[in-house]
Design a protein around this motif. Structure first.
Motif, short mmCIF file in Angstrom:
data_model
loop_
_atom_site.label_atom_id
_atom_site.label_comp_id
_atom_site.label_asym_id
_atom_site.label_seq_id
_atom_site.Cartn_x
_atom_site.Cartn_y
_atom_site.Cartn_z
N GLY A 1 30.08 43.75 29.87
CA GLY A 1 31.41 43.32 29.46
C GLY A 1 32.15 42.67 30.60
O GLY A 1 32.86 41.69 30.42
N THR B 1 20.05 49.81 26.51
CA THR B 1 21.49 49.81 26.76
C THR B 1 21.98 48.46 27.25
O THR B 1 23.15 48.11 27.06
CB THR B 1 21.85 50.91 27.78
N THR C 1 29.13 51.12 28.40
CA THR C 1 29.27 51.29 26.95
C THR C 1 30.46 52.17 26.62
O THR C 1 30.97 52.91 27.47
CB THR C 1 28.01 51.94 26.32
N ASP C 2 30.89 52.12 25.38
CA ASP C 2 31.97 52.99 24.92
C ASP C 2 31.59 54.47 25.09
O ASP C 2 32.45 55.31 25.41
CB ASP C 2 32.28 52.72 23.44
N ARG C 3 30.33 54.79 24.87
CA ARG C 3 29.89 56.18 25.00
C ARG C 3 30.07 56.69 26.42
O ARG C 3 30.55 57.80 26.65
CB ARG C 3 28.43 56.31 24.56
N HIS C 4 29.68 55.87 27.39
CA HIS C 4 29.84 56.29 28.78
C HIS C 4 31.31 56.33 29.19
O HIS C 4 31.72 57.19 29.98
CB HIS C 4 29.04 55.36 29.70
N TYR C 5 32.12 55.42 28.66
CA TYR C 5 33.55 55.42 28.92
C TYR C 5 34.16 56.73 28.40
O TYR C 5 34.94 57.41 29.11
CB TYR C 5 34.21 54.22 28.26
N ALA C 6 33.80 57.10 27.19
CA ALA C 6 34.33 58.33 26.59
C ALA C 6 33.88 59.55 27.39
O ALA C 6 34.65 60.51 27.57
CB ALA C 6 33.89 58.44 25.14
N ARG D 1 44.67 50.93 29.71
CA ARG D 1 44.32 51.28 28.32
C ARG D 1 44.27 50.04 27.45
O ARG D 1 43.60 50.03 26.41
CB ARG D 1 45.34 52.27 27.77
N HIS E 1 37.92 45.09 28.35
CA HIS E 1 36.71 45.77 28.79
C HIS E 1 37.00 47.23 29.10
O HIS E 1 38.10 47.71 28.85
CB HIS E 1 36.12 45.04 30.01
N ARG E 2 36.02 47.93 29.66
CA ARG E 2 36.14 49.37 29.87
C ARG E 2 36.26 49.68 31.37
O ARG E 2 35.44 50.39 31.93
CB ARG E 2 34.92 50.08 29.29
#
Length: 475
Positions: A55, A148, A292-297, A324, A328-329
């Motif tokens: 991203g 990934t 990824t969103d998963r790693h961000y979470a 926020r 991107h993350r």
């Protein structure tokens, strides 16, 4: 089903290896040069693919951490492979046999087909760096890159297909089911880079076929800041290592152990360092997003958990930006002060820009803390006190060490790179990689003449052998 296709490629490579025999030095050098060529030619494509997958990822980071850092090991192997291939002479036992014409030696033989499972954080480097040793040792390779980073994985498949026949190097892409089938293949050696939890599954699958493995698994790499450390230099280097690729590095400093009375100095120096590198986190072209969103979470959960359990959270956000609201993350570098072992961030590898910082009163406390946990992939010491430095290095066990910096031991081609225990097993890089992926065949050439010392080893046993045994079996 992925299995039959994978078996087909493996058999194709194995048959080609048996038919052609061990490649010459010239053939190995040619394969290494072809790898270098595709990296040079596709540099900008690699930068674009990784930016797409993350991203936001700096092309400069990709250029030096994925492209240049791959070319270096390949060139090193290319320039030394002739010497590495030479037969090693060894002394005979007993030595008198050598004087009579006997010889002992080690010849380096290709193992055959080597599987390489590469991760998402540095997908190009962690494919090509082990390949330097794999190809120098005369092997063929099958590669499974991470799902990934799909754009980079597809690019790797195109790159290798443009320079190699499938019987030399083949890339297979796909999700976990392909990865599971891949790790179950009867390779002659298997290299896996990734999480310890997945490494256990890979090793278990490889064990079914007694496939030897090289596992590079990471872990929680500690930093010990000594009282003699130059805090501004130490903080700058630690935060550089922690923010490179947003901390998504197997060797990233995972937590810091600092003298209690110098903890405020480290926090202040860390803020200064980050401010100089990233006046803006949100808009910086040099700051990498979380993949990824998963790693961000996952990282946000670490922060929430630490905050709830009483840690002091210090977000280093020089521009005071609201991260926020962003395409991107990105996560700002964040110090977690006074963490406890009940916090998730101290139980699992961080793999992000969060940095727990624990205070110690005596350096032995830091050593004891490290030794109470799994042995790490890397360990870092900052300071000019050589006695304290050696106390830390001799009192702990880790895959490797960098003194007065972080991560940099991985860039040394003359040093073996690998983990220990939960951080991995086996090594590669340079000559050690060549040896890792070679079968080191021991060969003994007996003397031609059937002399009495050899005849006495055959029945009927007599006084000569009894005298010899009497000389050997004593203190």
């Amino acid at each position: 089903m992925p299995g039959p296709r994978l078996i087909e490629i493996l058999l194709k490579q194995r048959e080609a290896q048996l038919k052609d025999g061990a490649p010459t030095a010239e053939q190995r050098i040619d394969r290494l040069n072809r790898c270098i060529g595709v990296l040079v030619d596709r540099r900008h494509d690699i930068e674009a693919a990784l930016s797409t997958d993350f991203g936001a990822r700096s092309p400069t980071v990709t250029a030096f951490a994925d492209v240049a850092s791959s070319i270096g090991p390949l060139k090193h192997a290319r320039d030394h492979v002739r010497h590495w291939m030479k037969t090693e002479r060894r002394r005979t036992t007993p030595r008198i046999l050598g004087f009579l014409g006997a010889r002992a030696e080690i010849r380096h033989q290709p193992k055959g087909v080597v599987g390489v499972i590469s991760p998402w954080n540095f997908p190009v480097n962690l494919t090509f760096a082990p390949l330097a040793g794999v190809l120098a040792a005369g092997n063929r390779a099958m590669i499974k890159p991470s799902e990934t980073t799909p754009a980079t994985s597809e690019l790797l498949k195109q790159m290798f297909a443009s320079a190699f026949d499938e019987s030399e190097i083949a890339v297979v892409t796909g999700g976990p089911e392909v990865g599971q089938a891949f790790s179950s293949l009867p390779f002659d050696h298997l290299v896996f880079t990734g999480a310890t939890a997945i490494g256990r599954h890979v090793m278990r699958a490889a064990a079914e076929n007694l496939v030897p493995v090289t596992l590079e698994l990471g872990g929680k790499s500690p930093v010990v800041i000594g009282r003699s450390a130059d805090m501004s230099v130490a903080a700058a280097r630690i935060m550089n290592g922690k923010t490179l690729n947003a901390g998504q590095i197997c060797l990233a400093p995972d937590y810091v152990l600092a003298p209690a009375d110098r903890l405020p100095d480290f926090v202040a120096a860390a803020k200064t360092s980050v401010g100089q590198m990233f006046p803006s986190i949100r808009e910086s072209p040099d700051y990498t997003a979380i993949v990824t969103d998963r790693h961000y979470a996952r990282l946000m959960d670490y922060l929430d958990d630490a905050r709830t359990k009483g840690a002091e959270i210090v977000e280093i956000n020089p521009g005071a930006e609201d991260l926020r609201q962003q395409p991107h993350r990105r996560i700002a570098p964040t110090l977690i002060l006074n963490p406890t072992d009940e916090m998730k961030v101290m139980q699992e590898e961080v793999f992000g820009p969060l940095l727990p910082v624990k205070a110690y009163h005596d350096v032995q406390d830091a050593i004891d803390y490290i030794n109470a946990h799994d042995r790490p992939l890397g360990l870092y010491y900052f300071g000019s006190d050589t006695a304290e430095r050696d106390r830390v290095l001799d009192g702990t066990t880790s895959g490797g060490v960098t003194v007065n910096d972080v991560v940099m031991h991985v860039a040394q081609e003359e040093l073996p790179f690998g983990g220990i225990g939960p951080a991995g097993m086996g090594v590669y890089h340079g000559h050690d990689g060549f040896r890792e992926f070679s079968h080191r065949k021991s060969i003994y050439h007996q003397i031609k003449w059937d002399l009495a010392p050899l005849r006495m080893l055959r029945p009927p046993y007599g006084a000569g052998l009894a005298k010899y045994l009497g000389m050997q079996i004593k203190r």
